[in-house]
Design a protein around this motif. Structure first.
Motif, PDB file in Angstrom:
ATOM      1  N   ILE A 194      -7.804   3.845   0.804  1.00 22.59           N
ATOM      2  CA  ILE A 194      -8.319   4.007   2.485  1.00 22.59           C
ATOM      3  C   ILE A 194      -9.515   3.797   2.712  1.00 22.59           C
ATOM      4  CG2 ILE A 194      -8.292   5.929   4.260  1.00 22.59           C
ATOM      5  CD1 ILE A 194      -6.647   8.128   2.777  1.00 22.59           C
ATOM      6  N   MET A 251       1.588  13.120   3.877  1.00 21.61           N
ATOM      7  CA  MET A 251       2.271  11.746   3.626  1.00 21.61           C
ATOM      8  C   MET A 251       1.925  11.574   2.463  1.00 21.61           C
ATOM      9  SD  MET A 251       0.261  10.763   7.069  1.00 21.61           S
ATOM     10  CE  MET A 251       1.206   9.018   7.069  1.00 21.61           C
ATOM     11  N   ALA A 280       3.120   6.290  -5.808  1.00 18.83           N
ATOM     12  CA  ALA A 280       3.414   5.509  -4.336  1.00 18.83           C
ATOM     13  C   ALA A 280       3.945   6.722  -3.594  1.00 18.83           C
ATOM     14  CB  ALA A 280       4.088   4.437  -4.305  1.00 18.83           C
ATOM     15  N   GLU A 281       4.706   7.071  -4.210  1.00 16.20           N
ATOM     16  CA  GLU A 281       5.945   7.812  -3.698  1.00 16.20           C
ATOM     17  C   GLU A 281       5.408   9.254  -3.434  1.00 16.20           C
ATOM     18  OE1 GLU A 281       9.265   7.597  -2.067  1.00 16.20           O
ATOM     19  OE2 GLU A 281       8.817   5.101  -2.388  1.00 16.20           O
ATOM     20  N   ALA A 309       0.399   1.879  -8.597  1.00 15.80           N
ATOM     21  CA  ALA A 309       0.995   1.833  -7.436  1.00 15.80           C
ATOM     22  C   ALA A 309       2.674   2.769  -7.990  1.00 15.80           C
ATOM     23  CB  ALA A 309       0.892   0.831  -8.457  1.00 15.80           C
ATOM     24  N   ARG A 325       3.023  -4.401   3.680  1.00 15.73           N
ATOM     25  CA  ARG A 325       4.129  -4.865   2.909  1.00 15.73           C
ATOM     26  C   ARG A 325       2.921  -4.500   1.417  1.00 15.73           C
ATOM     27  NH1 ARG A 325       9.189  -4.819   3.671  1.00 15.73           N
ATOM     28  NH2 ARG A 325       8.985  -6.823   3.578  1.00 15.73           N
ATOM     29  N   ALA A 371       1.041  -3.082  -0.763  1.00  7.92           N
ATOM     30  CA  ALA A 371       0.785  -3.230  -2.781  1.00  7.92           C
ATOM     31  C   ALA A 371      -0.024  -3.348  -3.668  1.00  7.92           C
ATOM     32  CB  ALA A 371       2.623  -3.784  -2.970  1.00  7.92           C
ATOM     33  N   VAL A 385      -7.800  13.143   2.894  1.00  6.12           N
ATOM     34  CA  VAL A 385      -6.250  12.230   3.028  1.00  6.12           C
ATOM     35  C   VAL A 385      -5.639  12.954   3.506  1.00  6.12           C
ATOM     36  CG1 VAL A 385      -7.401  10.467   0.347  1.00  6.12           C
ATOM     37  CG2 VAL A 385      -5.684  12.783   0.995  1.00  6.12           C
ATOM     38  N   GLU A 438      -8.932   8.250  -1.398  1.00  8.80           N
ATOM     39  CA  GLU A 438      -9.868   8.240  -0.516  1.00  8.80           C
ATOM     40  C   GLU A 438     -10.696   6.338  -0.505  1.00  8.80           C
ATOM     41  OE1 GLU A 438     -10.752  11.031   0.985  1.00  8.80           O
ATOM     42  OE2 GLU A 438     -12.326   9.480   1.371  1.00  8.80           O
ATOM     43  N   ARG A 446      -0.843   2.666   3.657  1.00  9.82           N
ATOM     44  CA  ARG A 446      -0.436   1.821   4.563  1.00  9.82           C
ATOM     45  C   ARG A 446      -0.896   2.090   6.316  1.00  9.82           C
ATOM     46  NH1 ARG A 446       5.558   1.364   5.267  1.00  9.82           N
ATOM     47  NH2 ARG A 446       5.672   3.452   5.657  1.00  9.82           N
ATOM     48  N   CYS A 447      -1.673   4.082   6.489  1.00  5.53           N
ATOM     49  CA  CYS A 447      -1.765   3.749   7.990  1.00  5.53           C
ATOM     50  C   CYS A 447      -3.655   3.594   7.764  1.00  5.53           C
ATOM     51  CB  CYS A 447      -1.586   5.265   7.797  1.00  5.53           C
ATOM     52  SG  CYS A 447      -0.378   5.923   8.690  1.00  5.53           S
ATOM     53  N   ALA A 448      -3.686   2.652   6.789  1.00  6.64           N
ATOM     54  CA  ALA A 448      -5.407   2.625   6.727  1.00  6.64           C
ATOM     55  C   ALA A 448      -5.742   1.333   7.146  1.00  6.64           C
ATOM     56  CB  ALA A 448      -6.548   3.252   5.272  1.00  6.64           C
ATOM     57  N   TRP A 479       1.660   6.295  -0.352  1.00  7.43           N
ATOM     58  CA  TRP A 479       1.908   4.802  -0.123  1.00  7.43           C
ATOM     59  C   TRP A 479       1.829   4.714   1.325  1.00  7.43           C
ATOM     60  CZ3 TRP A 479       4.026  -0.422  -1.148  1.00  7.43           C
ATOM     61  CH2 TRP A 479       4.491  -1.022  -0.156  1.00  7.43           C
ATOM     62  N   GLU A 480       2.277   5.896   1.585  1.00 13.01           N
ATOM     63  CA  GLU A 480       1.460   6.030   4.297  1.00 13.01           C
ATOM     64  C   GLU A 480       0.579   6.470   3.886  1.00 13.01           C
ATOM     65  OE1 GLU A 480       4.035   5.938   6.376  1.00 13.01           O
ATOM     66  OE2 GLU A 480       6.426   6.731   4.823  1.00 13.01           O
TER      67      GLU A 480
END
Lengths: 433, 253
Positions: B164, B98, B145-146, B142, B129, B133, B94, B161, B105-107, B101-102
């Protein structure tokens, strides 16, 4: 600024984030406006101008190192080429009387940096890690040595000069006085700051971080890491070119030192000391490094040695740089656990200061005694006179260092314990970062 | 599904050598679209190498790999991914610094068409977004996420994994031992997650846990010494004499 994923749940904190966000930018603008009024001497204005240039250069470097994970030893190539193009542009514009005012010239430098980064970066960005670092060093040497060969363009050892006041005047601005140069640099610094910050908040900026963390996995979510690195390299070149052009405008000269590895080292130093993991890090680092290099060079003949020591200390004890160090205290601050840690710092400060004083004294004595920069063996330090030839001075330095070191070690262990305890409490309260 | 449709994944006499050592020795495999297909085999049979050959991590020495009838062997991984194939890794792989969440999102930035965009605010993309989510909800992260992905627990990292891998909406999903190292309860949750996330897609999975394989797969292929020695329904495989000898017999002993 942390991203708030859930639009509905996070609405109030989002408004607070936005307030903080715009507040921070307004504060930057306010500082830029107040500085020249608070310190209006020519020397101070020059210092601020150099800081602004250094901030742009260090941030452009961090697009590579901090954002995309590319260690470059040759970033000054784009800074220098931006500077030379700016000087030639100023001369051409002045001679031909084109209606191009001076504030546009940094854009020419930026475009030069961009174009050369696009040309020279395609091959080197195919690789990351050591291979990229070595290629960047090779390219830097190549360009720096051609600067001495291609005299017609680079002006040999003397460089190329220009007169910034001979350009088309907009609103009657001559850009002769340093105060006008200050505002020019400040405006470009603000533009570059906003642009480079915005860049980190784009899909491309996020993929830079992904390439930094795991270039292999990036390929399995559809991205070519080479293209990501190449675009990052181009942006880094663009902003380095702007910084180089501003420097050329400030000094009205560009020479081979602009392109050299020492100039590349300045960007690496500033970014790393400030902290490459946070956007604001290189800004802090650039301001500090510029200030220190001006102040220290007045105080000591071996100021670069102190620079090296500071750099080693940061790498060894604070790999996240100054910004990283500050950020580590955020959970403590949020959890209201700062007091015990601050107390420990206050206890640790005096013995640390004693140790550093002993160290500085020792270094200065050795320098005076062996290098003999002045024929006067008596050194004046902190209001005292010391004979560098007498064994007593050497003993004092050694004693201060040893006693300071012994006590400092104990107190710093105490600091570490206090920090860990406070962190445990903060974690228990749910403050992770 | 019309009978003439090409298989989602087809391997045609694929070979891979490392120096003189031939790891994959004439591998033939066909996975129909929408099928859940498991590859089993003893350690060192070449299961992960097979995944690496299909996903473009390595190019085959000879032979042909096709995705929906189009030849993909020799293409770099990102081009294969853009054609609709996504894979996970046996060792968690992974973006460690990051946030969760990131990571997700990158995936999905590529497949949502944002690609290398440096003129859009990544936080102001409603489609991205919402999907991020949704996927975090799906993989049960969820609330995390941070958190930086590197600080997740092992089971959470395995879930991420899978998140993603499936986030981009690829039609063909390759999962390399998704439940390795998990407890019984974690494995059950992971299987339910895989079942849900690969609904309507083609799944090729490498797995050691036989209960997972026989519970999840429509078809099973047995890989021994770089060759498929049998391919069929779970029942056919269970009753295949060669398979029992080469693989399951060893397991039972």
């Amino acid at each position: 600024m942390s991203s708030t994923p859930f639009a509905l749940a996070a609405a109030p904190s989002r408004r607070r984030d936005a307030l903080q966000f715009y507040g921070a930018w307004l504060a930057v603008i306010a500082v830029m406006l107040i500085l020249p009024r608070a310190f209006s001497s020519g020397g101070a204005l020059t210092t601020f101008s150099l800081m602004g240039i250094s901030v742009i250069f260090a941030l452009s470097y961090n697009i590579l190192l901090g954002q995309t994970g590319m260690l470059s030893f040759g970033h000054a190539v784009y800074y220098g080429l931006g500077g030379f193009l700016a000087v030639h542009a100023m001369n051409a514009i002045g001679a031909a009387k084109w209606p191009v005012p001076l504030p546009v010239v940094p854009l020419i430098g930026g475009l030069a940096g961009l174009v050369f980064a696009l040309i020279l970066g395609w091959v080197s960005t195919r690789r990351s890690g050591t291979a990229f670092a070595m290629i960047s060093l090779g390219v830097a040497e190549l360009v720096a040595s051609s600067a001495l060969i291609l005299r017609s363009f680079f002006g040999g050892e003397a460089g190329v000069t220009a007169n910034r006041t001979k350009l088309f005047k907009l609103f009657g601005l001559s850009f002769g006085p340093q105060i006008q140069i200050y505002y020019l640099v400040a405006a470009w610094t603000l533009i570059a700051l906003i642009a480079m910050y915005a860049l980190t908040r784009t899909p491309f900026g996020r993929m830079c971080n992904a390439v930094r963390d795991n270039p292999e996995r990036v390929q399995f979510v559809g991205y070519d890491p080479h293209i990501v690195r190449y675009i990052a390299f181009a942006f880094a070149g663009l902003f380095a070119g702007i910084a180089g052009a501003l420097s050329a405008i400030n000094f009205e000269i560009a020479n081979s030192a602009y392109l050299g590895t020492q100039q590349s080292g300045v960007a690496l130093f500033a970014a790393y000391i400030g902290g490459i993991g946070v956007f604001i890090g290189p800004v802090i680092g650039a301001i500090l490094v510029t200030y220190l290099s001006l102040v220290l060079s007045d105080l000591s003949s071996v100021w670069q040695l102190y620079f090296g020591l500071i750099f080693i200390a940061v790498v060894a004890f604070a790999p996240g740089g100054i910004a990283g160090l500050l950020l580590r205290h955020r959970p403590l601050l949020r959890a209201g656990q700062m007091w015990p840690v601050l107390r420990a710092y206050v206890v640790a400060a005096p013995p640390t200061a004693v140790m550093l004083a002993g160290l500085v004294l020792g270094i200065e004595i050795v320098v005076r005694h062996t290098v003999g920069t002045s024929d006067d063996p008596v050194m004046h330090l902190f209001g005292y006179s010391l004979d560098t030839g007498s064994p007593l001075s050497w003993a004092i330095a050694a004693l201060l260092t040893l006693v300071g070191f012994t006590l400092a070690r104990l107190t710093w262990k105490h600091v570490a314990r206090a920090f860990d305890d406070a962190m445990t409490v903060a974690r228990a309260k749910g403050y992770l970062a | 599904m019309t009978p003439s449709a090409p298989p989602a994944i087809a391997l045609d006499d694929v070979r891979k050598s490392f120096g003189r050592l031939e790891i994959i020795r004439g591998l033939n495999l066909s996975v129909a679209a929408g099928e859940r297909h498991a590859i089993i085999g003893p350690n060192g049979a070449g299961k992960s190498t097979t995944f690496n050959l299909i996903s473009g991590y390595m190019a085959p020495t000879s032979g042909e790999v096709r995705l929906d009838g189009q030849v993909i062997s020799g293409l770099p991984p990102f081009q294969i991914n853009r054609r609709g194939l996504s894979r996970s890794f046996q060792v968690t792989n992974v973006f460690a610094h990051m946030s969760v969440w990131e990571n997700v999102r990158c995936a999905l930035l590529w497949t949502t068409g944002h690609r290398y965009a440096f003129w859009k605010n990544v936080d102001r993309l409603p489609d991205v977004r919402e999907r991020t989510a949704m996927i975090l909800e799906d993989i049960g992260l969820a609330a995390r996420a941070e958190v930086p992905a590197g600080l997740l627990t092992y089971a959470e990292q395995r879930a991420l994994e899978i998140g993603i891998t499936t986030a981009g909406g690829a039609k063909v999903i390759l999962l390399d031992e998704p439940t390795a190292g998990m407890s019984h309860a974690e494995t059950e949750r992971a299987v339910a997650l895989i079942r849900r996330l690969t609904e309507g897609r083609t799944l090729l999975i490498v797995e050691h846990d036989m209960s997972v394989v026989f519970g999840l797969a429509d078809r099973i292929s047995v890989l021994v010494y770089g060759q498929i020695i049998a391919s069929g329904t779970p029942d056919q495989i269970r009753n295949d004499a060669r398979v029992q000898e080469a693989y399951l017999g060893v397991e039972a002993a």
